[in-house]
Design an enzyme around this catalytic site. Sequence first.
Site, PDB file in Angstrom:
ATOM      1  N   LYS A  56      -4.841   3.132   7.098  1.00  0.00           N
ATOM      2  CA  LYS A  56      -4.965   2.027   6.129  1.00  0.00           C
ATOM      3  C   LYS A  56      -6.069   1.104   6.633  1.00  0.00           C
ATOM      4  O   LYS A  56      -6.366   1.075   7.827  1.00  0.00           O
ATOM      5  CB  LYS A  56      -3.641   1.248   6.048  1.00  0.00           C
ATOM      6  CG  LYS A  56      -3.496   0.403   4.813  1.00  0.00           C
ATOM      7  CD  LYS A  56      -3.047   1.203   3.591  1.00  0.00           C
ATOM      8  CE  LYS A  56      -3.100   0.371   2.334  1.00  0.00           C
ATOM      9  NZ  LYS A  56      -2.523   1.068   1.176  1.00  0.00           N
TER      10      LYS A  56
ATOM     11  N   ASP B 142      -6.641  -0.249  -2.953  1.00  0.00           N
ATOM     12  CA  ASP B 142      -5.326  -0.887  -2.827  1.00  0.00           C
ATOM     13  C   ASP B 142      -5.520  -2.261  -3.483  1.00  0.00           C
ATOM     14  O   ASP B 142      -6.450  -2.437  -4.288  1.00  0.00           O
ATOM     15  CB  ASP B 142      -4.909  -0.996  -1.346  1.00  0.00           C
ATOM     16  CG  ASP B 142      -3.450  -1.443  -1.181  1.00  0.00           C
ATOM     17  OD1 ASP B 142      -2.562  -0.615  -1.406  1.00  0.00           O
ATOM     18  OD2 ASP B 142      -3.190  -2.617  -0.844  1.00  0.00           O
TER      19      ASP B 142
HETATM   20  P1  NDP Z   1      -3.928  -4.848  -7.725  1.00  0.00           P
HETATM   21  O1  NDP Z   1      -4.837  -5.677  -6.911  1.00  0.00           O
HETATM   22  O2  NDP Z   1      -4.475  -4.012  -8.816  1.00  0.00           O
HETATM   23  O3  NDP Z   1      -2.761  -5.751  -8.359  1.00  0.00           O
HETATM   24  C1  NDP Z   1      -1.923  -6.525  -7.581  1.00  0.00           C
HETATM   25  C2  NDP Z   1      -1.049  -7.331  -8.513  1.00  0.00           C
HETATM   26  O4  NDP Z   1      -0.028  -7.987  -7.757  1.00  0.00           O
HETATM   27  C3  NDP Z   1      -1.807  -8.412  -9.257  1.00  0.00           C
HETATM   28  O5  NDP Z   1      -1.242  -8.588 -10.518  1.00  0.00           O
HETATM   29  C4  NDP Z   1      -1.556  -9.635  -8.366  1.00  0.00           C
HETATM   30  O6  NDP Z   1      -1.697 -10.879  -9.027  1.00  0.00           O
HETATM   31  C5  NDP Z   1      -0.131  -9.400  -7.981  1.00  0.00           C
HETATM   32  N1  NDP Z   1       0.201 -10.125  -6.753  1.00  0.00           N
HETATM   33  C6  NDP Z   1      -0.458 -10.147  -5.572  1.00  0.00           C
HETATM   34  N2  NDP Z   1       0.149 -10.952  -4.694  1.00  0.00           N
HETATM   35  C7  NDP Z   1       1.230 -11.431  -5.330  1.00  0.00           C
HETATM   36  C8  NDP Z   1       2.278 -12.308  -4.962  1.00  0.00           C
HETATM   37  N3  NDP Z   1       2.331 -12.851  -3.752  1.00  0.00           N
HETATM   38  N4  NDP Z   1       3.239 -12.569  -5.881  1.00  0.00           N
HETATM   39  C9  NDP Z   1       3.192 -12.001  -7.103  1.00  0.00           C
HETATM   40  N5  NDP Z   1       2.217 -11.187  -7.515  1.00  0.00           N
HETATM   41  C10 NDP Z   1       1.263 -10.912  -6.638  1.00  0.00           C
HETATM   42  O7  NDP Z   1      -3.111  -3.930  -6.673  1.00  0.00           O
HETATM   43  P2  NDP Z   1      -2.337  -2.582  -6.929  1.00  0.00           P
HETATM   44  O8  NDP Z   1      -1.666  -2.621  -8.250  1.00  0.00           O
HETATM   45  O9  NDP Z   1      -3.231  -1.468  -6.604  1.00  0.00           O
HETATM   46  O10 NDP Z   1      -1.240  -2.632  -5.759  1.00  0.00           O
HETATM   47  C11 NDP Z   1       0.019  -3.264  -5.918  1.00  0.00           C
HETATM   48  C12 NDP Z   1       0.969  -2.780  -4.846  1.00  0.00           C
HETATM   49  O11 NDP Z   1       1.120  -1.351  -4.926  1.00  0.00           O
HETATM   50  C13 NDP Z   1       0.546  -3.051  -3.402  1.00  0.00           C
HETATM   51  O12 NDP Z   1       1.684  -3.253  -2.610  1.00  0.00           O
HETATM   52  C14 NDP Z   1      -0.122  -1.733  -2.996  1.00  0.00           C
HETATM   53  O13 NDP Z   1      -0.136  -1.560  -1.594  1.00  0.00           O
HETATM   54  C15 NDP Z   1       0.808  -0.752  -3.667  1.00  0.00           C
HETATM   55  N6  NDP Z   1       0.273   0.581  -3.902  1.00  0.00           N
HETATM   56  C16 NDP Z   1      -0.874   0.748  -4.620  1.00  0.00           C
HETATM   57  C17 NDP Z   1      -1.350   2.027  -4.870  1.00  0.00           C
HETATM   58  C18 NDP Z   1      -2.526   2.263  -5.747  1.00  0.00           C
HETATM   59  O14 NDP Z   1      -2.799   3.432  -6.053  1.00  0.00           O
HETATM   60  N7  NDP Z   1      -3.225   1.253  -6.240  1.00  0.00           N
HETATM   61  C19 NDP Z   1      -0.703   3.202  -4.275  1.00  0.00           C
HETATM   62  C20 NDP Z   1       0.555   2.916  -3.608  1.00  0.00           C
HETATM   63  C21 NDP Z   1       0.983   1.646  -3.414  1.00  0.00           C
HETATM   64  P3  NDP Z   1      -2.980 -11.810  -8.792  1.00  0.00           P
HETATM   65  O15 NDP Z   1      -4.034 -11.241  -9.688  1.00  0.00           O
HETATM   66  O16 NDP Z   1      -2.509 -13.152  -9.168  1.00  0.00           O
HETATM   67  O17 NDP Z   1      -3.333 -11.708  -7.316  1.00  0.00           O
END
Ligand code: NDP
Length: 446
Positions: A125, A165
């Site tokens: 990572k 991510d």
């Molecule tokens: P993105 O950056 O696309 O989206 C993240 C989302 O989470 C945004 O809507 C963001 O809002 C919100 N967010 C971030 N911090 C917080 C918080 N403290 N409280 C509430 N909402 C929050 O990321 P991903 O969708 O790619 O990833 C989301 C999760 O999934 C992570 O844990 C990642 O590690 C995991 N993951 C992702 C994969 C992938 O293929 N993308 C694969 C496997 C796991 P805002 O815009 O306000 O920051």
Amino acid sequence: MSKLSNIIDIVKEKNANEPEFIQAVKEVFISLEVVAEKYPEFDDAGIFERIVEPERQIIFRVPWVDDNNKVQVNRGFRVQFNSAIGPYKGGLRFHPSVNLGIIKFLGFEQIFKNSLTGLPMGGGKGGSDFNPKGKSEMEIMRFCQSFMFELSRHIGANKDVPAGDIGVGSREIGYMYGMYKKLKDDNSGVITGKGLSYGGSLVRKEATGYGLCYFMEEAIKDIKGESFKNQTVIISGSGNVAIYACEKATQLGGKVVALSDSNGYIYHESGIDLDLIKKLKEVERKRISEYVKIHSDAIYTEGSTKIWNVKCDIALPCATQNELDEKAAKTLVKNGCFAIGEGANMPTTPEAVDVFRGSDVIFAPGKAANAGGVATSGLEMTQNSMRYSWSFEKVDEKLKRIMIDIYSNTSKAAKEYGKENDLVAGANIAGFMKVALAMKSHGIVF
Ligand code: NDP
């Protein structure tokens, strides 16, 4: 005191400032006590001591110039945690909260998740404490190029293959891949999540969210004899994982009524308008609060964690680590939620996990339920090696098969150790076994 709790104590001592990493190790090791008892040879080979120590961790300076010609400096990380079953594989996160402990927790989880996919991928990572929010296109590009300038020394298609991510989507992947190609004159596809015009795979964008729903559909069918059909669903986040979980949950017949971002959540009783969400989030990069300006019957509430008060049948936390605490877990159970699937990595606090495991609900841990993203990255690597592209249907079918197999292996491992329907134990054990056997076969070289 058992052998494994001794190792947990050493991990705590050595990594005292890394609470998320300690939390992740504890969560896995509690499930592995039964494995340590059954296979004393793992202890003899020092597998447990070795698996909590990354093979290599790289920390580097990322200097870049902002639009005011001012020099900015961020910190970059790549943790190459375990290569026993294949090249290191895991995403890059750009978020101000990133530090070594966060990257180590994610890298550690990734070892077992990648193993569960059945594909030959080790765990790694990386990322940076860079905050992409509010930056111009040019600033994002300059940062990504500088980040890759250093990272390029440490990665390779057969060595370490990063992906996206939080904060790293197709735009950032494009800039980083362009820089890598420029520096290395190499077109072997060293990053996954690439654009379709230059070696990306169909379904990669949708994979984590779709895979989560495929896994949950299987778990719900097997354990409760139910499905997504006619269920009310809430999903935290509104990024890549959340958006495509929303799409698949809806296609499977569920009604998604709430989504969030880090400021607050929206509730739309008649069902989320996903086209609008995609426009706001993927194209215009706006806040989720804008949704209610278009849909006046929807409600926006400030405070992202309040989303767990919304009554639902299925909850999918898809935002970030430790976003769902004990109180939220109790509220969900009290309100009749019967299935929780982690789309994000470790979104549920240990206390909240105990609430779910102590009740009758299905609790699907991220390392199994969100493995569809990395599985499809693995399929992207396969297509790059073959110099060939599969159709959307073909990749989607393979993704679905992989998620069903992950569920089946997780459920089988849980049963084998007398923990029927305990998907946390099942995923940890099934993920660990393959890696441990490979480490043992290799001798003590890592
Ligand atoms: P993105 O950056 O696309 O989206 C993240 C989302 O989470 C945004 O809507 C963001 O809002 C919100 N967010 C971030 N911090 C917080 C918080 N403290 N409280 C509430 N909402 C929050 O990321 P991903 O969708 O790619 O990833 C989301 C999760 O999934 C992570 O844990 C990642 O590690 C995991 N993951 C992702 C994969 C992938 O293929 N993308 C694969 C496997 C796991 P805002 O815009 O306000 O920051």
